[in-house]
Scaffold this motif. Sequence first.
Motif, PDB file in Angstrom:
ATOM      1  N   LEU A  16      -4.777  -5.243   7.020  1.00  0.00           N
ATOM      2  CA  LEU A  16      -5.273  -3.929   6.591  1.00  0.00           C
ATOM      3  C   LEU A  16      -5.853  -3.180   7.784  1.00  0.00           C
ATOM      4  O   LEU A  16      -6.384  -3.796   8.714  1.00  0.00           O
ATOM      5  N   GLY A  27       0.827  -1.212   0.000  1.00  0.00           N
ATOM      6  CA  GLY A  27       0.000   0.000   0.000  1.00  0.00           C
ATOM      7  C   GLY A  27       0.855   1.253   0.000  1.00  0.00           C
ATOM      8  O   GLY A  27       0.539   2.244  -0.675  1.00  0.00           O
ATOM      9  N   HIS A  78      -2.517  -0.194   4.562  1.00  0.00           N
ATOM     10  CA  HIS A  78      -1.977  -1.560   4.489  1.00  0.00           C
ATOM     11  C   HIS A  78      -1.027  -1.802   5.652  1.00  0.00           C
ATOM     12  O   HIS A  78      -0.298  -0.887   6.054  1.00  0.00           O
ATOM     13  N   LEU A 130      -9.964  -3.998  -2.954  1.00  0.00           N
ATOM     14  CA  LEU A 130      -9.275  -2.822  -2.398  1.00  0.00           C
ATOM     15  C   LEU A 130      -9.655  -1.542  -3.132  1.00  0.00           C
ATOM     16  O   LEU A 130      -9.854  -0.492  -2.517  1.00  0.00           O
ATOM     17  N   VAL A 165      -7.921   2.943   3.117  1.00  0.00           N
ATOM     18  CA  VAL A 165      -7.502   1.595   3.508  1.00  0.00           C
ATOM     19  C   VAL A 165      -5.989   1.608   3.693  1.00  0.00           C
ATOM     20  O   VAL A 165      -5.237   1.694   2.715  1.00  0.00           O
ATOM     21  N   THR A 177       0.970  -6.542   3.842  1.00  0.00           N
ATOM     22  CA  THR A 177       0.611  -6.839   2.453  1.00  0.00           C
ATOM     23  C   THR A 177       1.870  -6.841   1.604  1.00  0.00           C
ATOM     24  O   THR A 177       2.876  -6.225   1.960  1.00  0.00           O
TER      25      THR A 177
END
Length: 430
Positions: free
Chosen positions: A390, A36, A372, A359, A370, A375
């Motif tokens: 998340l 992310g 992360h 996502l 959102v 991830t």
Amino acid sequence: MKLMVIGSGGREHALVWKLAQSPQVTTLWCAPGNAGIALERLASNESLVETVAIGAEDLQKLLEFARENRPELVVVGPDNPLALGIVDVFQLSGFRIWGPNRKAAQFESSKVFSQQFMERHGIPTARAGAFTDPVAARKFAASLGGRCVVKADGLALGKGVLICGSEAEADKAIEEILVGQVFGQAGARLVIQEFLEGIEVSLHALCDGRTAKLFPTSQDHKRALDGDQGLNTGGMGTYSPAPFLTDAQLAEVGHAILDPWLKGCAAEGIDFRGLLYPGVMLTQAGPRVLEFNARFGDPETQVYLTRLENDLVELLEASVNGTLARHELRWRPQASVCVVMASDGYPGSYPKGKVIRGLEAAGRLKGTKVFHAGTARSGDDIVTNGGRVLGVTAMGRDLAAARAAAYRAVEKISFDGAQYRRDIAAKALL
Ligand code: AMP
């Protein structure tokens, strides 16, 4: 300005996201980062944040990278590099780095140090003792009727705190930590505190060695399952503000803790430039500090930084420079709620590499972000790569609206075995 952030969790994604909004930032590296973080773009020039494959505890490699790339400010997220003295190492090489130095990071890296500091400086805390001798430790636990909390001195991945309801349980905990050494050197000493009842709140204060600026309230949910059942975790969700304290009460609690803390730091030559995060129990007899952390909380950061209006670069610069007194923290009046989605089995062992879907759909929802944590990228997919995966965060005009929005976003996201609590912020809405 060229910035480097160290860490790879949800906290660091929130820090990177907020720092990337600063018009001053022209380059941002994050080591090691996550999938992310690698998707964030800088507001100033639309360039992507660059993730760098160096672990947060590999101080030598991080320093080599910094020597080659000359970041103008380094921001440290997690506790371990701080305890290892990353701030001292980088400062010795002439870098500007945000976070407490090794001596100041002791507030988190040694519970014995913290407990004794609190007692020396009249900071309200639990009745407690520090021990290396199991016989003396058992005697103290018995004097509390066995209702106590046994804590390994050092960092133990959040597992070194054992809550005991009887003398037998306390004896077992003492035996495991001091004699069995289940936490290794972290358990060479321990602290025993009386068991306190009350409402637990997280406080955060940004510090520059002389001034501490208190954040609004937030509350974490440490247990894995709804209704505060299940095992302790790193945190399954947060919300802010927490309605258990009015602004005036919060200021009072802040003074009771931070005024003697700042005086004590000055008296002992501790130059704390970073984030102090006391865990506090609001008991009937008043607030009591359970422990200090020396960095942003995770997932508290996710709700705080979505509410913070200031340019975070300016605030961290002021924290490093000792000029925080000139700044006022400004917060959006909206509430923020973060729901953590975790891997099947967390906080025990869990699988990795599960494809995460939805996502983009979740990210398109208004007022939603959102973040992360665990991830990674695998070809075109984003896959799970840790226990907490998340931090689905949403803003709303009040807690009920923020909570509803966060869960609407959670429902759009799926991966094999995903688990999350359904009752984040519910306590605040009773
Ligand atoms: P700590 O890492 O010291 O904050 O402890 C982890 C958790 O254990 C806290 O968030 C509390 O829920 C609980 N805890 C710690 N100390 C006490 C105490 N003295 N009384 C009751 N609960 C405690």
